[in-house]
Write an enzyme that holds these catalytic residues in place. Sequence first.
Site: not given
Length: 655
Positions: A123, A165-167, A543
């Site tokens: 991201d 991580c993010d996803k 974010s």
Amino acid sequence: MKTSPALDDLLTSDPTAFDVVTAGAGPQGALPITAEQLRDSPSGDIFGLTQNAGMGWDPRELGRPQFLILSTQGGIRAPDGRPIALGYHTGHWEVGLLMQEAALELAGRGALPFAAYVSDPCDGRTQGTTGMMDSLPYRNDAAMVFRRLIRSLPTRQGVLGIATCDKGLPAMMMALAAMRDLPCVLVPGGVTLPPKDGEDAGRVQSLGARFAQGEVTLERAAELGCRACGTPGGGCQFLGTAATSQVVGEALGLSLPHSALAPSGQPIWLDMATRSARAMAALRSRGLKGRDIVTDASVRNAMVVHAAFGGSTNLLLHIPAIAHAAGLRRPTVEEWVEINRRVPRLVDALPNGPQNHPTVRVFLAGGVPEVMLHLRRAGLLDLDVLTVSGDRLGRVLDWWEASDRRRALREELRAHDGVDPDQVIMSPEAARRAGLTSTVTFPRGNLAPEGSVIKSTAIDPSVVDPDGVYRKRGPARVFTRERDAIAAIKSRGPERLKPGDILVLICRGPLGAGMEEIYQITSALRHLSYGKEIAVVTDARFSGVSTGACIGHVGPEALAGGPIGRILEGDVVEIIVDRNRLEGSVNLIGHGEKIFGADEGARVLASRAPRPDLSPDPDLPDDTRLWAALQQAGGGTWGGCVYDADAITEALKRR
């Protein structure tokens, strides 16, 4: 006609490459099969054994119990760690080492390990680009592929998921939660270290805006950008979406105690993979399955821990999605409000301060189980839930409180960094004295009748009134494209964004831009000297490292008919956020010099036609357009942006 030298170079091979073999002897030995298996088993089971032998496993050992290891690994590392081909981010760069440790442990315990991969985007890398329009939709796609990979190995008896991580990590949790009849264990991929001299990976993302405003030199920006990552692997050093997802995975009971936020590449990180593989085998032997771990009670525990950490608002999208995947009831906005009102924030970590400790210090201070000790004393946790340790949470916390691990790591923090662990993870009383406030507020109003989200704990205290209320009234500066908004932030001309303005960014929700993250904007405002004097209202999301007076997830989004799609340049917007009561509002109250209040503002908005410039981003991919339509039918952003098959099917029948 002769070819060019360049073409010759591309098309000509070394003659030794032409020595082609057309048949092979194949593995020696025999498959460990019985007459009953040949008669009664599906042909796929037998062919699977053939493939296993073909890949080189000793045929005599192919009857072992089979376990699947999934990860988000990216890039190609040489054995010494040098890059042969880069990954997208440090978070997936080293997780192959965790897979290897887990596989060796399983093999050493008489199991047959399999491995498969679904890598993930960064991201940070896609901020401000069209790649961000794929970010949130990717989560659903990856979860589906993970589930398909699990189902496509019919002989697996358990699943170990490794992600960071993010996803990729929320996708992995969605996939594991959906495997209700299998033992599943989550291994969080850990964090990278901060640089010894430099800025963290969140702050460096504002270098462009600071340079444009003359607040950093080109030379200094180049130096800081080069060394923001102190080590090559792990999620970012702040409590953003990656780190918060690791915390939530452990709080759900899917990870072993004190797994989240381990420093990537270090022995304690590798040890976590070994013990997680051991835990998965133990769950299978005891007959414990996913449905025993991920329950309504464990989801609520995860929401409580999220509030105590002051975590990323993106988990308001991911936790409902995990609950939905597990076949559970999705938490409502009212439940989020109630939990955030009851639960004190206890963790001092980047980006919310006050001292902004990196995540590795949170790990050394005790991480999730240390926070849970305080929450247990306050009566805020369900202690009867099972965890992948095979034991109930109450007994796990008893172990942690008396453990050598806790004592040794907290002492390491004192010795290495000179930091008192009780100043990183605080008691409720100490947190109040330090000024830590609860995490999330859900403002409503005539611009957000379905609600919105602000990480109220991250508003700069200097712009909050002495009574703990943030009050902002200013002219709307309206943008339908993120690139135009960031241009106004970087500009020094008359079109520049000025202190006192309220930046309204629309057409960036699911239907407009895939509900992109706009950290490029929030980081610029956070790190510009006057940025705290500007507020943001948007139908996009943020974010996890975003801070400031930023209101997102505005519903309905502009392209779904939301009143935010009728706001005009020069309208007067009023934002009120009570950080104590966790109440807030965002309203149109006037235009130009005329102030007419929120009730009249609602009537004005209802009488206006939508702005003529409302439109999806011209670069919105068809894949994302389809995702937006499906998630809208499945409950929208407040339902976790999921694919609810029943709701979608019913919607299609009605057409």
